[in-house]
Structures are given as C-alpha cells and as structure tokens.
Scaffold this motif. Structure first.
Motif, PDB file in Angstrom:
ATOM      1  N   LEU A 302       0.828  -1.207   0.000  1.00 46.03           N
ATOM      2  CA  LEU A 302       0.000   0.000   0.000  1.00 46.03           C
ATOM      3  C   LEU A 302       0.865   1.261   0.000  1.00 46.03           C
ATOM      4  CD1 LEU A 302      -2.754  -1.211   2.465  1.00 46.03           C
ATOM      5  CD2 LEU A 302      -3.033  -0.813   0.016  1.00 46.03           C
ATOM      6  N   LYS A 303       1.998   1.212   0.693  1.00 48.27           N
ATOM      7  CA  LYS A 303       2.906   2.354   0.720  1.00 48.27           C
ATOM      8  C   LYS A 303       3.420   2.661  -0.690  1.00 48.27           C
ATOM      9  CE  LYS A 303       5.380   2.258   4.377  1.00 48.27           C
ATOM     10  NZ  LYS A 303       6.453   1.882   5.334  1.00 48.27           N
ATOM     11  N   GLU A 304       3.773   1.607  -1.434  1.00 49.02           N
ATOM     12  CA  GLU A 304       4.244   1.774  -2.815  1.00 49.02           C
ATOM     13  C   GLU A 304       3.164   2.435  -3.671  1.00 49.02           C
ATOM     14  OE1 GLU A 304       5.441  -1.914  -4.545  1.00 49.02           O
ATOM     15  OE2 GLU A 304       6.960  -2.319  -3.023  1.00 49.02           O
ATOM     16  N   ARG A 305       1.943   1.957  -3.547  1.00 50.68           N
ATOM     17  CA  ARG A 305       0.859   2.470  -4.388  1.00 50.68           C
ATOM     18  C   ARG A 305       0.507   3.905  -4.035  1.00 50.68           C
ATOM     19  NH1 ARG A 305      -2.169  -1.173  -7.163  1.00 50.68           N
ATOM     20  NH2 ARG A 305      -2.806   0.735  -8.237  1.00 50.68           N
ATOM     21  N   LEU A 306       0.455   4.225  -2.747  1.00 46.80           N
ATOM     22  CA  LEU A 306       0.128   5.593  -2.343  1.00 46.80           C
ATOM     23  C   LEU A 306       1.228   6.574  -2.757  1.00 46.80           C
ATOM     24  CD1 LEU A 306      -1.358   4.862   1.185  1.00 46.80           C
ATOM     25  CD2 LEU A 306      -2.585   5.900  -0.726  1.00 46.80           C
ATOM     26  N   SER A 307       2.472   6.129  -2.686  1.00 42.63           N
ATOM     27  CA  SER A 307       3.584   6.995  -3.096  1.00 42.63           C
ATOM     28  C   SER A 307       3.486   7.361  -4.569  1.00 42.63           C
ATOM     29  CB  SER A 307       4.926   6.302  -2.828  1.00 42.63           C
ATOM     30  OG  SER A 307       5.104   6.085  -1.456  1.00 42.63           O
ATOM     31  N   ALA A 308       3.020   6.407  -5.390  1.00 41.09           N
ATOM     32  CA  ALA A 308       2.889   6.674  -6.816  1.00 41.09           C
ATOM     33  C   ALA A 308       1.750   7.671  -7.098  1.00 41.09           C
ATOM     34  CB  ALA A 308       2.635   5.372  -7.567  1.00 41.09           C
ATOM     35  N   THR A 309       0.697   7.651  -6.245  1.00 37.61           N
ATOM     36  CA  THR A 309      -0.445   8.542  -6.458  1.00 37.61           C
ATOM     37  C   THR A 309      -0.127   9.972  -6.021  1.00 37.61           C
ATOM     38  OG1 THR A 309      -1.992   6.712  -6.104  1.00 37.61           O
ATOM     39  CG2 THR A 309      -2.869   8.943  -5.862  1.00 37.61           C
TER      40      THR A 309
END
Length: 311
Positions: A302-309
């Motif tokens: 989730l950290k990876e995905r939120l960082s991309a957003t």
C-alpha cells in the motif's frame, strides 16, 4: 468508449440461501469485480448523518479546509487537482476533493493521525465517523466471509489469519463539483484507477457518474455505467485481493465522469493489517497456474501504491 449500463448482481447479506449468495459473489468477482449488497446493516439515518457532515464540511471556504490538509499518514483534506489517479491524464489532477478518516477509538488516542474539524462547528462529526466505521466494518466482515467461501476457504478465513484484526480501514468522503471551468472540459471527477487494498464499500447520493471498464487491456476501452440502486452498497475488489487470488478475482478499472451535477459519495476501504504477508492462496494456484506474484506485506504494498499517487 461508453457502453451503456451494467447489470451487476445484487447479493442479500441476510439471505438464508447461503449457497446462492456465495455463487453470486464468485461470479461477480470473476466477471466484473463489482456487485451490490442489500441488508448490509447500515441504517438509513446513519447514512443521512454521514452525508450531512460531508456536505457541511465541503461547503467551507477552501482556506478553512486547507487547515486540515492531508498529512503524512494520509488523513485529512485533499483539495481538487491534488490527486492524479490516472498517470496518463493530460490534466493537472482530478476534479474531486476528499477527506480521509481512519479508525476512531473509544477514547482520544495519543498520536492519533486523524484530523478533526473544529468541535464547536462540527459537534457530531467524530461520533458520526466512529459509528460509520463500526457499521461498515461489520458489513465488510460479512462480505469477506462470502468471498472466503467463494474461494473454497472457511468462512472465517480472513478473520483467522488476522486480516481484519488491527486492519487499516479508512473512510474517504468525496465531493465532485457540478459546474466546471472551461479548462476542465474533458477532465474526470476521478480518473481511471483500481483500488489498492482488499475491498471497498461505496455509498453515493444517487447522482450518476461511476463507470467501470472490465477489460483494461482492450482498445478502445469499453466503459459501462454503474447505476444507483436504493438501499444497497456498491462493493468492489481491490488490487491486494486480486493479488491474493492469483488474478482469479479482478480488481477493475473505474472512474467518475463529470455529469454537470454535484456528487457526494463515501468510500470505505478495508485493507489488511500492515504486517500481514499477502501471498497466493492455496486454492488459487496449482502446477499449471503457479503464483504470479512474490509475497509482500500489505503495508509495503500500500505504501508503494500511495507513493505513486501522491508524487
């Protein structure tokens, strides 16, 4: 390309015919990743209070809302254009504004990452969000039991592995504008994206705009309207559950188009506890269909995905 309305299954969470409910959930998760649920246990009065609090907050001047701007824990206010869910969009960001609220304890928690509007102006806000968290989590647990059974697992599988103990649940209040500037022609309330976590429960004010694309690799993409059904929640599968099931269940692209009317909705995201390792379920792989993804903790993913957003 628009493709008209979609006829999604309606699953009764109180149905005595468990087998039919499980079969309907599996069919929906395999074919579209979206379905409706009735008898979900969330009272109409609570939903009315939730939307009333949301509308009252979003009607504040921007400078007041920005005092509660989203923090590093992703709690608080996100203004219009601050998010770009579809990285290929030509626009600066999506039209929507939103407010994130994490779990609310019975007492004031030290180091609570949540941000709260001023109590003197929003006396019922915190309690309303607490009650909605509790009701949505109870509904989500029922839905996860049906999902587990549809995967040939025990009904309590996700509870037994601790996926919903100390889970990361978030309410996201959303407001989409009615009137657009000329420079926003062609922009989306929420551009095309899939949800990152386990499952999402969505309630709306009935205003249309939500569309899904079942075949994301098809060109041109076919977008279908998800219409409002009174008394239901809209449920969709997130990327983590797709990963867990080795892509047997699909996390579907969806978006919100501008329809020339204000739109309010509230999404409830249920994600596993951060340290839980997500790896292919035994019922979803075999020698012919080996796991497609390496194990990963829910928190890291989730950290990876939120960082991309939020670059």
């Amino acid at each position: 390309m628009a493709g008209g309305s979609l006829d999604l299954p309606v699953v009764d969470l109180a149905s005595p015919d468990l087998q039919s409910a499980v079969a309907a959930v599996r069919k929906a998760c395999v074919e579209s990743g979206f379905f409706y649920v009735t008898n979900h246990g969330i009272q109409d009065g609570l939903l009315e209070a939730l939307f009333a609090e949301s509308k009252k907050f979003f009607e504040l001047p921007l400078e007041e809302k920005m005092l509660l701007q989203r923090n590093s824990s992703h709690r608080g206010y996100t203004p219009p254009y601050a998010e770009k869910l579809d990285a290929s969009s030509e626009f600066q960001g999506d039209l929507k504004e939103s407010f994130y609220i994490g779990a609310v304890g019975d007492v004031d928690m030290p180091n609570d990452p949540n941000q709260w509007p001023p109590k003197e102006r929003f006396p019922s806000w915190k309690n309303t969000m607490k009650l909605y968290h509790e009701a949505a989590l109870a509904a989500a647990k029922k839905i996860l039991s049906l999902i587990a059974l549809s995967l040939d697992l025990e009904a309590e599988f996700f509870q037994n592995i601790g996926a919903v103990n100390c889970s990361s649940e978030v309410i996201r209040l959303l407001h989409y504008p009615g009137e657009l500037n000329e420079s926003d022609n062609g922009n989306y309330g929420a551009s095309a994206h899939s949800d990152y976590g386990m499952i999402t429960l969505l309630v709306t004010d009935g205003t249309p705009g939500l569309q899904i694309c079942r075949e994301k690799d098809r060109h041109p993409q076919l977008w279908e309207d998800v219409h409002h059904v009174d008394g239901t929640l809209i449920v969709n599968i997130g990327d983590l559950l797709e990963r867990w099931t080795n892509c047997a269940f699909r996390s579907t692209l969806h978006r919100v188009v501008a329809v020339g009317r204000e739109r309010y909705s509230a999404a409830y995201f249920l994600d596993p506890r951060p340290d839980l390792v997500v790896q292919c379920l035994e019922s979803c792989c075999c020698e012919a269909y080996p796991p497609r993804f390496l194990p990963i903790t829910a928190g890291d993913y989730l950290k990876e995905r939120l960082s991309a957003t939020y670059k």
